[in-house]
Design a protein around this motif. Structure first.
Motif, mmCIF file in Angstrom:
data_model
loop_
_atom_site.group_PDB
_atom_site.id
_atom_site.type_symbol
_atom_site.label_atom_id
_atom_site.label_comp_id
_atom_site.label_asym_id
_atom_site.label_seq_id
_atom_site.Cartn_x
_atom_site.Cartn_y
_atom_site.Cartn_z
ATOM 1 N N GLY A 36 0.817 -1.210 0.000
ATOM 2 C CA GLY A 36 0.000 0.000 0.000
ATOM 3 C C GLY A 36 0.850 1.259 0.000
ATOM 4 N N PHE A 37 1.896 1.275 0.806
ATOM 5 C CA PHE A 37 2.784 2.437 0.851
ATOM 6 C C PHE A 37 3.613 2.550 -0.427
ATOM 7 N N SER A 93 2.805 19.262 -1.617
ATOM 8 C CA SER A 93 2.818 18.990 -0.175
ATOM 9 C C SER A 93 2.223 17.628 0.174
ATOM 10 N N GLU A 94 1.595 16.970 -0.812
ATOM 11 C CA GLU A 94 0.997 15.652 -0.581
ATOM 12 C C GLU A 94 1.880 14.509 -1.076
ATOM 13 N N LEU A 95 3.016 14.845 -1.657
ATOM 14 C CA LEU A 95 3.895 13.821 -2.193
ATOM 15 C C LEU A 95 4.519 12.977 -1.080
ATOM 16 N N PHE A 96 4.808 11.747 -1.397
ATOM 17 C CA PHE A 96 5.409 10.802 -0.457
ATOM 18 C C PHE A 96 6.675 11.380 0.169
ATOM 19 N N SER A 97 7.525 11.952 -0.664
ATOM 20 C CA SER A 97 8.805 12.481 -0.183
ATOM 21 C C SER A 97 8.620 13.580 0.851
ATOM 22 N N GLU A 98 7.565 14.397 0.681
ATOM 23 C CA GLU A 98 7.318 15.488 1.616
ATOM 24 C C GLU A 98 6.872 14.965 2.975
ATOM 25 N N LEU A 99 5.977 13.975 2.991
ATOM 26 C CA LEU A 99 5.527 13.425 4.268
ATOM 27 C C LEU A 99 6.652 12.670 4.965
ATOM 28 N N ALA A 100 7.472 11.969 4.192
ATOM 29 C CA ALA A 100 8.611 11.271 4.784
ATOM 30 C C ALA A 100 9.576 12.266 5.417
ATOM 31 N N LYS A 101 9.797 13.400 4.749
ATOM 32 C CA LYS A 101 10.682 14.440 5.266
ATOM 33 C C LYS A 101 10.123 15.047 6.562
ATOM 34 N N LEU A 139 -8.488 2.125 -3.735
ATOM 35 C CA LEU A 139 -7.114 1.736 -4.037
ATOM 36 C C LEU A 139 -6.309 1.460 -2.768
ATOM 37 N N PHE A 140 -6.628 2.173 -1.690
ATOM 38 C CA PHE A 140 -5.864 2.013 -0.446
ATOM 39 C C PHE A 140 -6.692 1.364 0.654
ATOM 40 N N GLU A 141 -7.625 0.501 0.281
ATOM 41 C CA GLU A 141 -8.521 -0.082 1.274
ATOM 42 C C GLU A 141 -7.794 -0.962 2.288
ATOM 43 N N ASN A 158 2.233 6.476 14.666
ATOM 44 C CA ASN A 158 2.935 7.479 13.868
ATOM 45 C C ASN A 158 4.419 7.138 13.754
ATOM 46 N N GLU A 159 5.027 6.732 14.865
ATOM 47 C CA GLU A 159 6.446 6.392 14.871
ATOM 48 C C GLU A 159 6.736 5.236 13.917
ATOM 49 N N LEU A 160 5.860 4.231 13.919
ATOM 50 C CA LEU A 160 6.054 3.079 13.045
ATOM 51 C C LEU A 160 5.892 3.459 11.577
ATOM 52 N N ILE A 161 4.864 4.257 11.280
ATOM 53 C CA ILE A 161 4.627 4.681 9.895
ATOM 54 C C ILE A 161 5.790 5.519 9.381
ATOM 55 N N VAL A 162 6.320 6.397 10.215
ATOM 56 C CA VAL A 162 7.469 7.223 9.815
ATOM 57 C C VAL A 162 8.662 6.331 9.466
ATOM 58 N N LYS A 163 8.879 5.281 10.248
ATOM 59 C CA LYS A 163 9.972 4.348 9.967
ATOM 60 C C LYS A 163 9.795 3.701 8.597
ATOM 61 N N VAL A 164 8.560 3.275 8.320
ATOM 62 C CA VAL A 164 8.278 2.617 7.044
ATOM 63 C C VAL A 164 8.503 3.568 5.871
ATOM 64 N N LEU A 165 7.982 4.795 5.991
ATOM 65 C CA LEU A 165 8.145 5.779 4.918
ATOM 66 C C LEU A 165 9.620 6.111 4.706
ATOM 67 N N THR A 166 10.367 6.199 5.788
ATOM 68 C CA THR A 166 11.793 6.513 5.700
ATOM 69 C C THR A 166 12.539 5.429 4.943
ATOM 70 N N HIS A 167 12.235 4.176 5.262
ATOM 71 C CA HIS A 167 12.852 3.062 4.546
ATOM 72 C C HIS A 167 12.529 3.126 3.050
#
Length: 267
Positions: A36-37, A93-101, A139-141, A158-167
């Motif tokens: 999904g991510f 501002s909705e791009l993956f890279s922006e939220l990961a940052k 699409l993201f169900e 939130n901490e776990l999701i941030v880790k996943v996005l960072t990876h």
């Protein structure tokens, strides 16, 4: 960077994410979350590349366009073009890279869970009223950001999701390379390494690109156009896409798939 090196980075990244998620959920669940991510990152990168092409004559970059004096007009023009070409729209501002940052910013603004949920909904809503609306529905169900499997508290989730996005931010999707299939490669690896709890692959298999190419060449021999192409067990859709690369035109694509996550990957 060679293909082999990219593959190694991909596998190591997916393995690191799996280790982060492993204590919270079983293999089938974290495979679905990872995919999904990856959908989200893939759509973000496609959006960014396409927008930059549109903005190139003006010497602008999509990442900074929201700070432009004419931001609203520019975004509306890009949205119109993106819906026609890509079928969806994402603001910078909705791009993956922006939220990961933002998640890695180390300050009080690094809580991104709510914004992430809004962005995923926004992707689907951006298609409403357009020809692509049905293609992006649900699409993201499989990405339930409220699930207790992600953590007992909102901060833990939130901490776990941030880790996943960072990876995932470290994966190069190499979208400029038409022969690259990072989505398919990720799917193949996830199925092989993180099988179901019963230790089986649930009947799911990924057709290697070399085999897909041979099959596609067989069914397109002496043809430049196809009225339609159909795969009764389409999986990630890589075989359908390979057929499209072997001819000048395919009228319609048809596929069947019972797994919702894999179905979304194919779309």
């Amino acid at each position: 960077m060679s293909e082999e090196e990219k593959q190694q980075i991909l596998k190591q990244t997916l393995w690191n994410i799996a280790n982060d998620l492993r204590g919270n959920m079983d293999a089938d669940d974290f495979r679905d979350y990872i995919l999904g991510f990856i959908f989200y990152k893939y759509l973000s990168r496609k959006m960014e590349l396409y927008a930059n092409v549109i903005l190139q004559p003006d010497g602008l970059d999509y990442g900074t366009v929201e700070q432009h004096p004419q931001a609203q007009e520019l975004l509306e023009a890009i949205r119109y073009e993106a819906l026609d070409k890509l079928g969806y729209f994402l603001k910078p501002s909705e791009l993956f890279s922006e939220l990961a940052k933002r998640g890695n910013s180390g300050n009080k603004n690094n809580f991104i869970l709510g914004d992430l949920a809004n962005v995923l909904t926004s992707i689907e809503q951006s298609t409403m009223g357009s020809e692509s609306e049905d293609d992006f529905g649900n699409l993201f169900e499989d990405l339930d950001l409220t699930s207790s499997k992600l953590g007992k508290t909102e901060d833990a989730k939130n901490e776990l999701i941030v880790k996943v996005l960072t990876h995932l931010e470290g994966i190069d999707f190499d979208l400029e390379n038409s022969d690259s299939d990072i989505l398919g490669d990720a799917y193949e690896y996830l199925i092989g390494q993180f099988a179901s709890g019963a230790g089986k692959k649930a009947g799911e298999f990924y057709t290697p690109q070399q085999v897909s190419k041979i099959l596609a060449q067989l069914v397109t021999t002496n043809k430049t156009k196809l009225k339609s192409v159909y795969d009764p067990t389409c999986g990630s859709g890589s075989l359908l896409l390979r057929v499209a690369k072997e001819v000048k035109e395919v009228g319609e694509f048809y596929g069947q798939e019972s797994n919702p996550t894999t179905y979304n990957l194919c779309r």
